[in-house]
Write a protein that holds these residues in place. Structure first.
Motif, PDB file in Angstrom:
ATOM      1  N   ASP A 433     102.523  28.296  44.140  1.00  0.00           N
ATOM      2  CA  ASP A 433     101.157  27.768  44.256  1.00  0.00           C
ATOM      3  C   ASP A 433     100.130  28.893  44.248  1.00  0.00           C
ATOM      4  O   ASP A 433      99.117  28.819  43.554  1.00  0.00           O
ATOM      5  N   TYR A 434     100.374  29.913  45.036  1.00  0.00           N
ATOM      6  CA  TYR A 434      99.415  31.011  45.160  1.00  0.00           C
ATOM      7  C   TYR A 434     100.049  32.382  44.976  1.00  0.00           C
ATOM      8  O   TYR A 434      99.342  33.364  44.753  1.00  0.00           O
ATOM      9  N   ASP A 435     101.351  32.499  45.110  1.00  0.00           N
ATOM     10  CA  ASP A 435     102.046  33.774  45.023  1.00  0.00           C
ATOM     11  C   ASP A 435     102.804  33.913  43.712  1.00  0.00           C
ATOM     12  O   ASP A 435     103.101  32.917  43.029  1.00  0.00           O
ATOM     13  N   LEU A 436     103.113  35.174  43.397  1.00  0.00           N
ATOM     14  CA  LEU A 436     103.948  35.497  42.250  1.00  0.00           C
ATOM     15  C   LEU A 436     105.222  36.182  42.745  1.00  0.00           C
ATOM     16  O   LEU A 436     105.246  36.741  43.850  1.00  0.00           O
ATOM     17  N   GLU A 437     106.266  36.139  41.955  1.00  0.00           N
ATOM     18  CA  GLU A 437     107.462  36.932  42.224  1.00  0.00           C
ATOM     19  C   GLU A 437     107.645  37.904  41.057  1.00  0.00           C
ATOM     20  O   GLU A 437     107.326  37.573  39.923  1.00  0.00           O
ATOM     21  N   GLY A 438     108.196  39.083  41.376  1.00  0.00           N
ATOM     22  CA  GLY A 438     108.363  40.033  40.298  1.00  0.00           C
ATOM     23  C   GLY A 438     109.381  41.117  40.611  1.00  0.00           C
ATOM     24  O   GLY A 438     109.801  41.302  41.762  1.00  0.00           O
ATOM     25  N   ALA A 439     109.746  41.840  39.546  1.00  0.00           N
ATOM     26  CA  ALA A 439     110.689  42.958  39.643  1.00  0.00           C
ATOM     27  C   ALA A 439     109.982  44.212  39.153  1.00  0.00           C
ATOM     28  O   ALA A 439     109.418  44.228  38.052  1.00  0.00           O
TER      29      ALA A 439
END
Length: 441
Positions: A433-439
């Motif tokens: 909704d408001y956050d991202l995930e990443g590497a």
């Protein structure tokens, strides 16, 4: 615990906005420069210092609750100091209602904290017109980072919004001189700060009281400092922002394409009641113009629902506006009538209605945010690495150029490593909704 055991130790509780946080950092800086030591537990402190917010009633209630909690824990040989906007707003009444406080310090007296500790004023209240302003030469104990800080460029406000208490509490606009700001920014860069977030009660008006360089010139000057890589201006008043400022934000590579526009509303009857100058159609064109010039830009706004003049029709117009503009970030607050403001003398919807409307706006914005963030999956973006995530040590956190501290979401870093405070490339692997995930790459 005796004062001899506590020595010159202090516990600082900062409440409120980013501007207040910077003021609290300066208060801590004064104490540390005078030989005091910070402690994390109130029971171990000789001095209990609460830096308060007093902008709206919920903030007033939060501050009073925090003060009274510390007062209940306070020993006879501890001193309780209440500083900040709450004191500036209520002054003598607060001194009468808070006998537990040993010293009450209004914003204009904050730079004289040490003098007032050494010789408390009569009646325990130190209050004066808010003219003083911390500068780059004043001690400051950074509480943010690693890699980022706030730069407070001015205090006070030249606007007169009908719902706002800031001019009463903080006084007229008082800008810091350009050379002073550049010197502080250079010092911050030397400490490893890579991202500067510019804050003020009236940021867009910066420099107008001095008759000198304005915000656009300040942004360009800050961009010349080695080590500073991201510069984010926060709280750009939509009635004052002009083409020169928009062009500077878009053309200067170090300035993030981030427009924080506290529009407050979109219906003309409400905007007029608020004392805002631009109409709803003009605000639409402002947002559309930025979108046309920079489709990649991040747009954030703040809205106030339940204000006098807002009926069902006006609220429906606001919902349509939010759906049409598709802001990347949005905050909404139910209106709180504040004594002494023009708005408080006007009839307003019941608080329960305002709260329900705020929830409906956020439900709409949540869907917009999720959809806009989903388009970033698979992209590689530069991310400021912050360190362990505040909610879990199992993952780290960071922020993109389009995420401001405290008010926006985070990048949840699930793979890769980089030193806290570094800016590293990150591949976005999932969105929420408001956050991202990443590497990290």
């Amino acid at each position: 615990m005796s004062m001899a055991d506590a020595g010159k130790t202090y516990y600082l509780l900062n409440l409120g906005c980013a501007k207040n946080l910077v003021e609290g950092e300066h208060l801590a800086g004064l104490l540390l420069a005078d030989g005091w030591q910070a402690v994390e537990e109130p029971s171990k402190a000789g001095l209990l210092l609460v830096n308060t917010c007093g902008f709206i009633q919920p903030a007033v209630e939060e501050a009073l609750e925090a003060i009274l909690e510390l007062a209940d824990l306070k020993c006879d040989d501890q001193r309780l100091v209440v500083a900040g906007c709450l004191v500036g707003r209520y002054g003598k009444k607060l001194a009468t209602d808070l006998p537990e406080a040993d010293l009450l310090l209004a914003p204009g007296e904050a730079p004289r904290l040490l003098a007032h500790l050494a010789a408390p004023p009569a009646g325990r209240l130190a209050i004066s017109p808010p003219r003083a302003l911390f500068g780059g030469a004043d001690p400051r104990a950074l509480s943010t980072g690693p890699g980022w800080a706030y730069l407070r460029v001015a205090d006070g406000c030249a606007n007169s919004c009908a719902f706002c208490t800031i001019p009463h509490i903080r006084g007229p606009l008082r800008s810091r001189h350009l050379d002073d700001l550049l010197a502080e920014a250079e010092s911050l860069a030397a400490l490893g700060v890579r991202e500067l977030n510019l804050v003020a009660q009236d940021l867009t008006s910066y420099g107008r009281d001095l008759g000198g360089p304005g915000l656009a010139e300040l942004l360009r000057a800050l961009a010349s400092i080695d080590g500073i890589e991201w510069i984010r201006p926060l709280y750009l008043h939509p009635d004052i922002i002009d083409e020169a400022l928009i062009t500077t934000v878009l053309d200067e590579p170090k300035v993030t394409d981030y427009f924080d526009l506290p529009l407050q509303h979109a219906a003309d009857p409400v905007l007029r009641a608020m004392g805002r100058r631009r109409s709803g159609s003009e605000l639409r064109e402002l947002v559309r113009g930025i979108r046309r010039a920079a489709p990649q830009a991040t747009l954030r706004t703040t809205l106030l629902v339940g204000h006098p003049g807002e009926g069902e029709r006006e609220f429906a117009l606001l919902k349509e506006f939010v759906a049409e503009m598709e802001f990347d970030r949005l905050g909404v607050f139910p209106y709180s009538p504040e004594a002494g403001t023009r708005s408080a003398r006007m009839p307003a919807p019941p608080p329960a209605v305002a709260a329900q409307r705020a929830g409906r706006i956020m439900d709409l914005q949540r869907r917009i945010s999720r959809r806009r963030l989903a388009a970033l999956e698979g992209a590689t973006l530069p991310v400021l690495v912050l360190g362990p995530h505040p909610d879990s040590d199992l993952v780290w956190a960071g922020r993109t150029r389009g995420q401001a501290p405290e008010v926006d979401g985070l990048v949840i870093i699930t793979e890769g490593t980089a030193p806290p405070g570094a800016i590293a490339d990150c591949r976005i692997t999932a969105t929420h909704d408001y956050d991202l995930e990443g590497a990290l790459l």
